[in-house]
Every structure is written in C-alpha cells, then in structure tokens.
Design an enzyme around this catalytic site. Structure first.
Site, PDB file in Angstrom:
ATOM      1  N   LYS A  20     -18.956   7.649 -16.286  1.00 55.54           N
ATOM      2  CA  LYS A  20     -18.521   8.708 -15.370  1.00 55.54           C
ATOM      3  C   LYS A  20     -18.471  10.059 -16.103  1.00 55.54           C
ATOM      4  O   LYS A  20     -18.560  10.103 -17.343  1.00 55.54           O
ATOM      5  CB  LYS A  20     -17.162   8.311 -14.781  1.00 55.54           C
ATOM      6  CG  LYS A  20     -17.236   7.053 -13.881  1.00 55.54           C
ATOM      7  CD  LYS A  20     -15.848   6.642 -13.389  1.00 55.54           C
ATOM      8  CE  LYS A  20     -15.905   5.461 -12.437  1.00 55.54           C
ATOM      9  NZ  LYS A  20     -14.545   5.034 -12.003  1.00 55.54           N
ATOM     10  N   TYR A  60     -19.871   4.856  -3.176  1.00 53.54           N
ATOM     11  CA  TYR A  60     -18.495   4.365  -2.975  1.00 53.54           C
ATOM     12  C   TYR A  60     -18.161   4.120  -1.494  1.00 53.54           C
ATOM     13  O   TYR A  60     -16.994   4.146  -1.116  1.00 53.54           O
ATOM     14  CB  TYR A  60     -17.502   5.352  -3.591  1.00 53.54           C
ATOM     15  CG  TYR A  60     -17.338   5.202  -5.096  1.00 53.54           C
ATOM     16  CD1 TYR A  60     -16.933   3.982  -5.665  1.00 53.54           C
ATOM     17  CD2 TYR A  60     -17.561   6.278  -5.960  1.00 53.54           C
ATOM     18  CE1 TYR A  60     -16.769   3.843  -7.037  1.00 53.54           C
ATOM     19  CE2 TYR A  60     -17.400   6.141  -7.343  1.00 53.54           C
ATOM     20  CZ  TYR A  60     -17.004   4.920  -7.866  1.00 53.54           C
ATOM     21  OH  TYR A  60     -16.833   4.775  -9.230  1.00 53.54           O
ATOM     22  N   ASN A 123     -11.105   7.148 -15.441  1.00 60.11           N
ATOM     23  CA  ASN A 123     -11.193   5.868 -16.155  1.00 60.11           C
ATOM     24  C   ASN A 123     -12.582   5.577 -16.740  1.00 60.11           C
ATOM     25  O   ASN A 123     -12.932   4.437 -17.018  1.00 60.11           O
ATOM     26  CB  ASN A 123     -10.670   4.719 -15.289  1.00 60.11           C
ATOM     27  CG  ASN A 123     -11.487   4.503 -14.038  1.00 60.11           C
ATOM     28  OD1 ASN A 123     -12.450   5.226 -13.778  1.00 60.11           O
ATOM     29  ND2 ASN A 123     -11.126   3.507 -13.254  1.00 60.11           N
ATOM     30  N   HIS A 126     -17.860   2.891 -14.625  1.00 64.42           N
ATOM     31  CA  HIS A 126     -17.981   2.029 -13.438  1.00 64.42           C
ATOM     32  C   HIS A 126     -18.819   0.804 -13.793  1.00 64.42           C
ATOM     33  O   HIS A 126     -19.788   0.918 -14.541  1.00 64.42           O
ATOM     34  CB  HIS A 126     -18.686   2.786 -12.304  1.00 64.42           C
ATOM     35  CG  HIS A 126     -19.162   1.891 -11.200  1.00 64.42           C
ATOM     36  ND1 HIS A 126     -18.349   1.494 -10.161  1.00 64.42           N
ATOM     37  CD2 HIS A 126     -20.360   1.277 -10.990  1.00 64.42           C
ATOM     38  CE1 HIS A 126     -19.034   0.684  -9.359  1.00 64.42           C
ATOM     39  NE2 HIS A 126     -20.256   0.536  -9.842  1.00 64.42           N
ATOM     40  N   GLU A 137     -26.275  -1.442  -5.699  1.00 66.02           N
ATOM     41  CA  GLU A 137     -26.107  -0.247  -6.534  1.00 66.02           C
ATOM     42  C   GLU A 137     -27.371   0.039  -7.350  1.00 66.02           C
ATOM     43  O   GLU A 137     -27.770   1.193  -7.492  1.00 66.02           O
ATOM     44  CB  GLU A 137     -24.879  -0.413  -7.432  1.00 66.02           C
ATOM     45  CG  GLU A 137     -23.579  -0.401  -6.620  1.00 66.02           C
ATOM     46  CD  GLU A 137     -22.328  -0.805  -7.383  1.00 66.02           C
ATOM     47  OE1 GLU A 137     -21.260  -0.896  -6.738  1.00 66.02           O
ATOM     48  OE2 GLU A 137     -22.398  -1.039  -8.603  1.00 66.02           O
TER      49      GLU A 137
HETATM   50  N1  UDP Z   1      -9.502   4.900  -8.048  1.00 66.33           N
HETATM   51  C1  UDP Z   1      -8.545   5.895  -7.978  1.00 66.33           C
HETATM   52  N2  UDP Z   1      -7.296   5.573  -7.522  1.00 66.33           N
HETATM   53  C2  UDP Z   1      -6.969   4.319  -7.114  1.00 66.33           C
HETATM   54  C3  UDP Z   1      -7.951   3.311  -7.186  1.00 66.33           C
HETATM   55  C4  UDP Z   1      -9.211   3.633  -7.646  1.00 66.33           C
HETATM   56  O1  UDP Z   1      -8.798   7.039  -8.341  1.00 66.33           O
HETATM   57  O2  UDP Z   1      -5.816   4.078  -6.722  1.00 66.33           O
HETATM   58  C5  UDP Z   1     -10.841   5.236  -8.530  1.00 66.33           C
HETATM   59  C6  UDP Z   1     -11.073   4.749  -9.967  1.00 66.33           C
HETATM   60  O3  UDP Z   1     -11.859   5.737 -10.634  1.00 66.33           O
HETATM   61  C7  UDP Z   1     -11.868   3.480  -9.758  1.00 66.33           C
HETATM   62  C8  UDP Z   1     -12.699   3.845  -8.538  1.00 66.33           C
HETATM   63  O4  UDP Z   1     -11.813   4.604  -7.726  1.00 66.33           O
HETATM   64  O5  UDP Z   1     -12.645   3.156 -10.900  1.00 66.33           O
HETATM   65  C9  UDP Z   1     -13.235   2.690  -7.742  1.00 66.33           C
HETATM   66  O6  UDP Z   1     -12.181   1.829  -7.399  1.00 66.33           O
HETATM   67  P1  UDP Z   1     -12.333   0.247  -7.526  1.00 66.33           P
HETATM   68  O7  UDP Z   1     -11.137  -0.371  -6.872  1.00 66.33           O
HETATM   69  O8  UDP Z   1     -13.675  -0.164  -7.046  1.00 66.33           O
HETATM   70  O9  UDP Z   1     -12.189   0.016  -9.119  1.00 66.33           O
HETATM   71  P2  UDP Z   1     -13.284  -0.394 -10.214  1.00 66.33           P
HETATM   72  O10 UDP Z   1     -14.254  -1.328  -9.553  1.00 66.33           O
HETATM   73  O11 UDP Z   1     -13.938   0.884 -10.685  1.00 66.33           O
HETATM   74  O12 UDP Z   1     -12.494  -1.044 -11.314  1.00 66.33           O
HETATM   75 MG    MG Z   2     -15.324  -1.126  -7.812  1.00 59.76          MG
END
Ligand code: UDP
Ligand code: MG
Length: 161
Positions: A20, A60, A123, A126, A137
C-alpha cells in the site's frame, strides 16, 4: 496450460499482494518482496502503479458498505502501490500469515504488519483472503495475466513428485 504442465500440483496457487502507499513511502518494498522470495514463493507479476478512485472502489467492492470504505479508498489512491502476483503451494493462506492480522495491534511480531505497522488504516500491505478473491484481484490488476516462468530452485523448495 503452461502452469499446470510444469507444476502439476493441485495445491499450487497464486495470490494478489499489494504494498500500500504507506509501505512504498516508507521504503518497505525491498523488505516485503524479500520475505515472500525467501520463503520460496515465486513472483509472477510486479508493477508500481497509482490507481484512481473507481479502480480502488472496484478492488474493495466487497467492503463498500463499511464505514471505513471511503477513507480506505482515499488511502489506496494517496500514492503509488506495488501490485504483485505470488505463486506457490498454499500461497493464499500462508501469504496472509506472513502479512499478519488486519489490525497491527493484533498482528504477531514476525509478521509484516506486526513488524512495520501500528494503526489499521495504515497497515502497509494487502493480500487476497481466498483463492476465489485472488482470481478476481489478479484479473483486475493484471489483465495481461501472470508472467510464465519457473524458478531453477523449484526442486530445492518442493518435495519430489
Ligand atoms: N480497514 C480499516 N478499518 C477497519 C477495517 C479495515 O481501515 O476497521 C482497512 C485496512 O486497511 C484493511 C482494509 O481496510 O487492510 C481491508 O479490510 P479487510 O477486512 O479486508 O482486511 P485485510 O484483508 O486487509 O486484512
Ligand atoms: Mg481483505
């Protein structure tokens, strides 16, 4: 097809991994690629790309109803990202383990998020959450498809057939 011919292994998978904008800005590209590479996974696609809002919203789309959605899209379009295809046995599940829990406050040390991130909205990386998501994707980010090649270390990484 090429991949099935050379590998002939049912658990062989591909996943979509994206560094990211914060990971790019913080100089973590080499470190992150290195972790997947040293594990033994194979890089099958790689590009530095800055995407626009509709593209990020498509990536997303499953999260469009979440309260953090627009902030998440702002984050992803805030700078270039590194989009990658990684291939290997169980790479979807293992890739998620290498990345660590979504919230870096819960990510174990030794994972990418555990070692390099603090807040959930920054974080760093991805990774696809299933083989089916990976397929979608990869099709979105790499319409040209993966690069067909096999590492000369393959037989030093995998058991004999
Ligand atoms: N995210 C966020 N707040 C939240 C949950 C998710 O900003 O409460 C963001 C975070 O960057 C995360 C992304 O949205 O990586 C996608 O969420 P997902 O639940 O798919 O998590 P991932 O698969 O990336 O672990
Ligand atoms: Mg995810």
């Amino acid at each position: 097809k090429y991949r099935e011919l050379i590998i002939g292994e049912s658990k062989m998978e591909q996943t979509f991994i994206m560094i990211k904008p914060d990971g790019v800005q913080r100089g973590l590209i080499g470190e992150i690629i290195s972790r997947f590479e040293k594990k033994g996974f194979s890089l099958k696609g790689l590009k530095l790309i800055r995407v626009e809002r509709p593209f990020a919203e498509k990536h997303y789309a499953d999260l469009s109803a979440k309260p953090f959605f627009s902030g998440l899209v702002d984050y992803i379009i805030s700078g270039p990202v590194v989009a990658m295809i990684w291939e290997g046995k169980n790479v979807v599940t293992t890739g998620r383990k290498i990345i660590g829990a979504t919230n870096p406050a819960q990510s174990e040390p030794g994972t990418i998020r555990g070692d390099f991130a603090i807040d959930i909205g920054r974080n760093v990386i991805h990774g696809s959450d299933s083989v089916e998501s990976a397929r979608k994707e990869i099709a979105l980010w790499f319409p040209e498809g993966p690069v067909a090649w096999q590492s000369c270390a393959h037989s030093w990484i995998y058991d004999p057939e």
